[in-house]
Scaffold this active site. Sequence first.
Site, PDB file in Angstrom:
ATOM      1  N   ASP A   1      34.320  43.263  32.924  1.00 62.43           N
ATOM      2  CA  ASP A   1      33.941  42.110  33.480  1.00 62.43           C
ATOM      3  C   ASP A   1      32.592  42.489  34.459  1.00 62.43           C
ATOM      4  O   ASP A   1      32.261  43.638  34.732  1.00 62.43           O
ATOM      5  CB  ASP A   1      35.191  41.652  34.541  1.00 62.43           C
ATOM      6  CG  ASP A   1      36.122  42.827  34.978  1.00 62.43           C
ATOM      7  OD1 ASP A   1      35.516  43.878  35.158  1.00 62.43           O
ATOM      8  OD2 ASP A   1      37.079  42.672  35.346  1.00 62.43           O
TER       9      ASP A   1
ATOM     10  N   ASN B   1      47.948  40.609  42.342  1.00 65.15           N
ATOM     11  CA  ASN B   1      48.430  39.430  41.829  1.00 65.15           C
ATOM     12  C   ASN B   1      48.711  39.516  40.271  1.00 65.15           C
ATOM     13  O   ASN B   1      49.288  38.475  39.598  1.00 65.15           O
ATOM     14  CB  ASN B   1      47.753  38.364  41.907  1.00 65.15           C
ATOM     15  CG  ASN B   1      46.500  38.387  41.355  1.00 65.15           C
ATOM     16  OD1 ASN B   1      46.039  39.235  40.299  1.00 65.15           O
ATOM     17  ND2 ASN B   1      45.702  37.175  41.552  1.00 65.15           N
TER      18      ASN B   1
ATOM     19  N   HIS C   1      46.613  40.492  37.835  1.00 66.61           N
ATOM     20  CA  HIS C   1      45.624  40.181  36.903  1.00 66.61           C
ATOM     21  C   HIS C   1      45.228  41.451  36.326  1.00 66.61           C
ATOM     22  O   HIS C   1      45.284  42.490  36.732  1.00 66.61           O
ATOM     23  CB  HIS C   1      44.342  39.626  37.744  1.00 66.61           C
ATOM     24  CG  HIS C   1      43.531  40.434  38.482  1.00 66.61           C
ATOM     25  ND1 HIS C   1      43.105  40.154  39.819  1.00 66.61           N
ATOM     26  CD2 HIS C   1      43.094  41.554  38.233  1.00 66.61           C
ATOM     27  CE1 HIS C   1      42.233  40.809  40.243  1.00 66.61           C
ATOM     28  NE2 HIS C   1      42.380  42.119  39.510  1.00 66.61           N
TER      29      HIS C   1
ATOM     30  N   GLU D   1      43.234  35.588  36.096  1.00 65.38           N
ATOM     31  CA  GLU D   1      43.964  35.503  37.361  1.00 65.38           C
ATOM     32  C   GLU D   1      45.348  34.663  36.682  1.00 65.38           C
ATOM     33  O   GLU D   1      45.467  34.323  35.659  1.00 65.38           O
ATOM     34  CB  GLU D   1      43.106  34.573  38.393  1.00 65.38           C
ATOM     35  CG  GLU D   1      41.894  35.232  38.709  1.00 65.38           C
ATOM     36  CD  GLU D   1      42.247  36.440  39.596  1.00 65.38           C
ATOM     37  OE1 GLU D   1      43.333  37.108  39.593  1.00 65.38           O
ATOM     38  OE2 GLU D   1      41.412  36.335  40.811  1.00 65.38           O
TER      39      GLU D   1
END
Length: 242
Positions: A67, A137, A139, A144
């Site tokens: 990314d 979280n 990811h 997400e």
Amino acid sequence: MKITNLGSRDYASFYVACELFKQMSQQSHSKLGLATGGTMVDVYAFLVDLLKKNQLDVSGIETFNLDEYVGLSASHEQSYHRYMNDILFERYPYFTQSLIHVPNGDADDLAAETKRYEDLINQQGPVDIQILGIGENGHIGFNEPGTDMNSTTQVVNLTESTINANSRYFDNEDEVPKQAVSMGLASILKAKRIILLAFGEKKRAAIEQLAKNEVDKQVPATILHAHPDVEIYVDDEAAPRF
Ligand code: F6R
């Protein structure tokens, strides 16, 4: 999927660096899926040491990063491209530039860029080993909670939790990009072998979700249950407590 507690960040980082080194030394044209972030810092430090000590020829190694932040050029201090250059490619400067791939978050046409990157993965891949960190979280990449399981490389909106976690690298939270170009969940699953690392108490809840053995769209990393070759290495703090 196997979750193994290797005790400490050091042990786990060294172990994964050895796995990457072994792959590269056994197959001179290996393809590696690379991640950035705090988790990977020691992995690359150990890897650079191993490469230097053994003077490994890496000219045929091809790398694909997961990314990049939207709006940051490759040379921007906080870009993931710069992170990779600083931490690996300039410390062991024998990689072939044209075989290093990082999404271009600064492209004028981001839709075209996401397509170009996914096509590249399909044409040049699959990667032999994909390394992954994990968000608090759950990811992976910047996929997400709620991300489609079939997602390919796309522009994603970062959640408050991710922006907040990443703000430690910026002067203030306003400077943290709100979007990223990220390989999708389906892109990640194309890898032949996946190794995920998690360190510290803040990652424990996400690892406990993974340990439940169920795919839950709200915890994107749980999609890894659909892959046949996934190893997870954690330190004492990130190890599940149930
Ligand atoms: C980075 C990436 C992210 C990070 C995750 C954990 O390329 O894809 O999924 O792995 O946000 O970040 P750190 O390691 O900084 O806690």
